[in-house]
Design an enzyme around this catalytic site. Structure first.
Site, PDB file in Angstrom:
ATOM      1  N   LYS A 107      31.992   2.863 -65.957  1.00 23.91           N
ATOM      2  CA  LYS A 107      31.183   2.485 -66.735  1.00 23.91           C
ATOM      3  C   LYS A 107      31.507   2.022 -68.130  1.00 23.91           C
ATOM      4  O   LYS A 107      31.400   3.526 -68.748  1.00 23.91           O
ATOM      5  CB  LYS A 107      29.912   2.491 -66.503  1.00 23.91           C
ATOM      6  CG  LYS A 107      29.190   2.164 -64.893  1.00 23.91           C
ATOM      7  CD  LYS A 107      29.755   0.468 -64.342  1.00 23.91           C
ATOM      8  CE  LYS A 107      29.161   0.113 -63.675  1.00 23.91           C
ATOM      9  NZ  LYS A 107      28.595  -1.849 -63.343  1.00 23.91           N
ATOM     10  N   LYS A 214      29.219  -8.040 -52.436  1.00 22.50           N
ATOM     11  CA  LYS A 214      28.209  -7.406 -52.093  1.00 22.50           C
ATOM     12  C   LYS A 214      27.544  -7.499 -51.379  1.00 22.50           C
ATOM     13  O   LYS A 214      27.622  -9.208 -51.275  1.00 22.50           O
ATOM     14  CB  LYS A 214      27.668  -6.716 -53.469  1.00 22.50           C
ATOM     15  CG  LYS A 214      28.528  -6.182 -54.559  1.00 22.50           C
ATOM     16  CD  LYS A 214      27.824  -6.197 -55.782  1.00 22.50           C
ATOM     17  CE  LYS A 214      28.265  -5.433 -56.943  1.00 22.50           C
ATOM     18  NZ  LYS A 214      27.876  -5.147 -57.785  1.00 22.50           N
TER      19      LYS A 214
END
Length: 330
Positions: A107, A214
């Site tokens: 991240k 997802k």
């Protein structure tokens, strides 16, 4: 089948699970779980999402609990480690939680951090993983095109596998992709697929080299497979920071796609300090099993959300169920 809201409420349980590191600005992950004819399922859109967006997640959860999954093409899924926006000194401890993973998603672009923080974090991931490890970065759409270009140049020395959602819009992704094409670093789209009114717009615009899919945000496994097929791009199946019950839905999605060219982001149970099962779906040798996960009564009780949060989730469930009455999983 589409169950009544009372059929769902009969088994609904709300949990609040502590996390090992702060991630997406939270240190507790809340989720609502319920059981249908096929087993346990999960409804866990992030709390800031409105009902219209959250209802898609509920439709996915209902589909997984009430309908059979598509035919599976594999029984294990190669997965990546996920490194939150931690200081470089904590990177090694994070990676140790992901047994055997050869790929790490890091991240970057956290709102209260600098590019220097990102460079230090990615450099440490490269040091720990060695030259054979694969590193992808995820900015969650936080950069402008100019910021993204500078960041990719600064991080390119660490041999990036790809950069995920560096900018927010399809137009920005397209511009950035053109600017960095000579560097050979692919651009992946996540939010531009799962949060878009038209999940295929990014593919039609040629704004990405691959897409992240997802299960819950897509409205279920079958719908996610349709998006993947129509996009015609390589895909990475990823999680939405679910419990092992929700991760199992993602694993079934990854097991149903024709081709997996990239390790999948389905090992995020290792970011949770607790789970709803004593056999969590964590990486072993860089892979997770494809299996349904049963929530355990003792753990549902141990990590039950307080009365106020439980009622908040149950009310949300009822509203989203009303919005989804005309849903079709196909």
């Amino acid at each position: 089948m589409f169950p009544s809201v009372n059929e769902i409420l009969d088994t609904a349980r709300v949990v609040s699970l502590p996390m090992t590191s702060r991630f997406r600005g939270i240190d507790q992950r809340e989720a609502l779980l319920f059981r249908g004819p096929q087993g346990w399922s999960e409804f866990s859109p992030f709390v800031e999402y409105d009902d219209a967006e959250a209802s898609t997640w509920l439709m996915a959860a209902i589909d997984y609990a009430w309908n059979e999954t598509p035919p599976l093409k594999r029984d294990h899924i190669p997965v990546n480690a996920t490194v939150p926006a931690v200081a470089a000194e904590f990177v090694e401890a994070v990676l140790e939680r992901f047994d055997g993973c050869r790929t790490a998603k890091v991240k970057v672009a956290e709102f209260d951090q600098s590019l220097a923080d990102d460079i230090a974090r990615v450099a440490e991931v490269r040091r720990v993983m060695g030259p054979a490890g694969r590193i992808r970065i995820d900015a969650n759409g936080a950069w402008t095109v100019d910021e993204a270009e500078r960041a990719v140049h600064a991080l390119a020395e660490f041999d990036l596998e790809y950069v995920e959602q560096p900018c927010a819009t399809v137009e920005e992704l397209s511009e950035l992709r053109g600017r960095i094409a000579y560097m050979g670093i692919p651009v992946a789209a996540d939010e531009s697929v799962r949060k878009a009114a038209d999940p295929l717009a990014v593919a039609r615009a040629g704004a990405a080299d691959l897409i992240v899919i997802k299960a819950q945000p897509s409205g279920g496994i079958s719908r996610a497979l349709s998006v993947a097929a129509e996009a015609g791009l390589p895909i990475v199946v990823s999680s939405a920071l679910e419990t092992s019950v929700g991760l199992a839905m993602g694993a079934h999605l990854a097991a149903a796609v024709d081709t997996l060219e990239f390790d999948c982001g389905l090992a995020t149970a290792s970011l949770l300090a607790a789970d709803v099962t004593s056999s969590p779906l964590r990486a072993r040798g860089g892979r997770i099993e494809v299996r349904r996960v049963d929530a355990e009564e003792a753990l549902l009780t141990r990590w039950a959300a307080n009365a106020e949060r439980t009622q908040w989730w149950l009310s949300r469930l009822e509203r989203c169920h009303e919005l989804g009455k005309n849903y079709s999983p196909q």
